[in-house]
Design a protein around this motif. Structure first.
Motif, PDB file in Angstrom:
ATOM      1  N   PHE A  13      -4.381  13.408   3.532  1.00  0.00           N
ATOM      2  CA  PHE A  13      -4.402  12.725   4.821  1.00  0.00           C
ATOM      3  C   PHE A  13      -2.988  12.377   5.275  1.00  0.00           C
ATOM      4  CE2 PHE A  13      -4.189   8.528   6.859  1.00  0.00           C
ATOM      5  CZ  PHE A  13      -4.856   8.788   8.039  1.00  0.00           C
ATOM      6  N   GLY A  14      -2.189  11.820   4.374  1.00  0.00           N
ATOM      7  CA  GLY A  14      -0.822  11.469   4.729  1.00  0.00           C
ATOM      8  C   GLY A  14       0.009  12.679   5.112  1.00  0.00           C
ATOM      9  N   MET A  15      -0.136  13.760   4.345  1.00  0.00           N
ATOM     10  CA  MET A  15       0.626  14.967   4.649  1.00  0.00           C
ATOM     11  C   MET A  15       0.205  15.571   5.971  1.00  0.00           C
ATOM     12  SD  MET A  15       1.123  18.364   2.321  1.00  0.00           S
ATOM     13  CE  MET A  15       2.030  19.789   2.978  1.00  0.00           C
ATOM     14  N   ARG A  71       0.971  17.224  11.341  1.00  0.00           N
ATOM     15  CA  ARG A  71       0.128  17.314  12.539  1.00  0.00           C
ATOM     16  C   ARG A  71      -0.459  18.707  12.770  1.00  0.00           C
ATOM     17  NH1 ARG A  71       2.898  14.337  17.555  1.00  0.00           N
ATOM     18  NH2 ARG A  71       4.342  16.076  17.392  1.00  0.00           N
ATOM     19  N   SER A  72      -0.756  19.405  11.696  1.00  0.00           N
ATOM     20  CA  SER A  72      -1.312  20.752  11.831  1.00  0.00           C
ATOM     21  C   SER A  72      -2.292  21.009  10.690  1.00  0.00           C
ATOM     22  CB  SER A  72      -0.209  21.806  11.806  1.00  0.00           C
ATOM     23  OG  SER A  72      -0.750  23.112  11.657  1.00  0.00           O
ATOM     24  N   THR A  73      -3.514  21.404  11.032  1.00  0.00           N
ATOM     25  CA  THR A  73      -4.507  21.715  10.010  1.00  0.00           C
ATOM     26  C   THR A  73      -4.069  22.903   9.169  1.00  0.00           C
ATOM     27  OG1 THR A  73      -6.301  20.909  11.435  1.00  0.00           O
ATOM     28  CG2 THR A  73      -6.907  22.354   9.617  1.00  0.00           C
ATOM     29  N   ALA A  74      -3.609  23.965   9.826  1.00  0.00           N
ATOM     30  CA  ALA A  74      -3.236  25.179   9.111  1.00  0.00           C
ATOM     31  C   ALA A  74      -2.057  24.945   8.182  1.00  0.00           C
ATOM     32  CB  ALA A  74      -2.918  26.291  10.112  1.00  0.00           C
ATOM     33  N   THR A 122       0.844   9.767  -3.810  1.00  0.00           N
ATOM     34  CA  THR A 122      -0.007   9.428  -2.669  1.00  0.00           C
ATOM     35  C   THR A 122       0.660   8.404  -1.776  1.00  0.00           C
ATOM     36  OG1 THR A 122      -2.001   9.882  -3.965  1.00  0.00           O
ATOM     37  CG2 THR A 122      -2.265   8.527  -1.990  1.00  0.00           C
ATOM     38  N   ALA A 123       1.296   7.404  -2.378  1.00  0.00           N
ATOM     39  CA  ALA A 123       2.013   6.398  -1.592  1.00  0.00           C
ATOM     40  C   ALA A 123       3.133   7.032  -0.769  1.00  0.00           C
ATOM     41  CB  ALA A 123       2.571   5.315  -2.516  1.00  0.00           C
ATOM     42  N   ALA A 170       5.154   8.840   4.461  1.00  0.00           N
ATOM     43  CA  ALA A 170       5.685   9.916   5.316  1.00  0.00           C
ATOM     44  C   ALA A 170       4.805  10.101   6.541  1.00  0.00           C
ATOM     45  CB  ALA A 170       5.770  11.213   4.514  1.00  0.00           C
ATOM     46  N   GLY A 171       3.490  10.061   6.340  1.00  0.00           N
ATOM     47  CA  GLY A 171       2.576  10.190   7.469  1.00  0.00           C
ATOM     48  C   GLY A 171       2.726   9.047   8.450  1.00  0.00           C
ATOM     49  N   TRP A 172       2.899   7.828   7.932  1.00  0.00           N
ATOM     50  CA  TRP A 172       3.028   6.670   8.812  1.00  0.00           C
ATOM     51  C   TRP A 172       4.309   6.724   9.635  1.00  0.00           C
ATOM     52  CZ3 TRP A 172       1.869   3.318  12.055  1.00  0.00           C
ATOM     53  CH2 TRP A 172       2.697   2.238  12.346  1.00  0.00           C
TER      54      TRP A 172
END
Length: 291
Positions: free
Chosen positions: A203-205, A210-213, A275-276, A281-283
């Protein structure tokens, strides 16, 4: 005066760095109204509604569970038959507990996809603008999505790990063990925790790229190619034990493959650290980028 929770009023959208207006999108006032007074609880309910009403998401979760159970049965029966035939197809250091938890390796593929699709689908469709219009505080929206990801994954992972272990041992027949065998209950606990952490890592990555692929491609290439190959390279073998998948799977091992230096709890802590980092990174990407 409008509060900081208000995303829009009938006269026009609220302005701010995290508002939909600042991001180039808006949503109807009827959509925004429920979120104005609900805060975090309303955001979590909204994200939960998205998960349970999307057929593709439900199909992915159900398919992951059924595939894991089916593979556990197939694995247990085939290995049990090979042991009974004494045909040399089973490794000499075979351990039934390790066999029962091998399915976690396959279960994680479906839960990685769930973690990615939970956020990347909204970026691809543009629905993330509507989500931000309803929940203009990006931290609240991000935490709500991550919380729902964990809340959905953890019970599903626990059920899958327990049932797949029991089914695998039943397939092994006389070579199987019960839940009172050393390492089994710990493995069931850490298996569920590992799968939840790996879904959150995905999820974070996915939020960061911002891309599913791109997210799925990178994660699957890592799990199927880069991580296994790293153990074949002499200079990388020692460091490979600290990769998230290797550390997580090692947390479930009790036989000859177990890593005594890292240990089961050390392994799960390594996964938690990765994971953290992925969630951070995602945030940072979610907070700074326009949508």
């Amino acid at each position: 005066m409008a509060s900081s929770e208000t995303a829009a009023t009938p006269s026009g959208p609220a302005r701010g760095p995290d508002s939909p207006a600042a991001s180039g999108g808006a949503a109807p006032a009827a959509v925004l109204a429920p979120a104005r007074g609900g805060g975090t609880a309303a955001a979590i309910r909204a994200e939960w509604t998205k998960v349970r009403t999307l057929r593709s998401t439900l199909a992915l979760l159900v398919g992951t569970f059924l595939a894991s159970i089916g593979l556990a049965l197939l694995s247990g029966v085939s290995v049990g038959n090979a042991l009974a035939a004494d045909n040399g197809r089973v490794r000499p250091d075979f351990h039934p507990v390790d066999s029962g938890f091998n399915i976690v390796w396959y279960t994680q593929l479906g839960l990685v996809a769930f973690g990615v699709l939970l956020i990347s689908g909204e970026f691809g469709s543009g629905m993330i603008r509507v989500s931000l219009a309803a929940v203009p505080r990006r931290a609240r929206l991000y935490l709500a999505k991550a919380g729902v990801c964990a809340a959905v994954t953890l019970p599903l992972a626990a059920l899958t790990v327990v049932l797949s272990f029991l089914i695998d041992q039943a397939g092994l027949g006389e070579y199987g063990v019960g839940v009172d065998e050393p390492g089994v209950l710990r493995g069931m606990l850490l298996g569920a925790v590992y799968l939840t952490l790996i879904a959150l890592l995905a999820f974070g990555m996915a939020t960061a790229v911002r891309s599913t692929a791109v997210a799925l491609g990178a994660l699957y290439v890592f799990l199927f190619a880069l991580s296994p190959l790293s153990q074949a390279v002499p200079g990388l073998k020692e460091a490979a034990r600290y990769l998230p998948d290797k550390a997580g799977i090692q947390a479930l091992k009790v036989g000859a493959d177990a890593d005594p230096a890292l240990g089961p709890w050390g392994g799960i802590l390594v996964v938690a650290g990765w994971t953290a980092l992925a969630l951070l990174a995602g945030w940072f990407a979610f907070r700074r980028r326009e949508v």
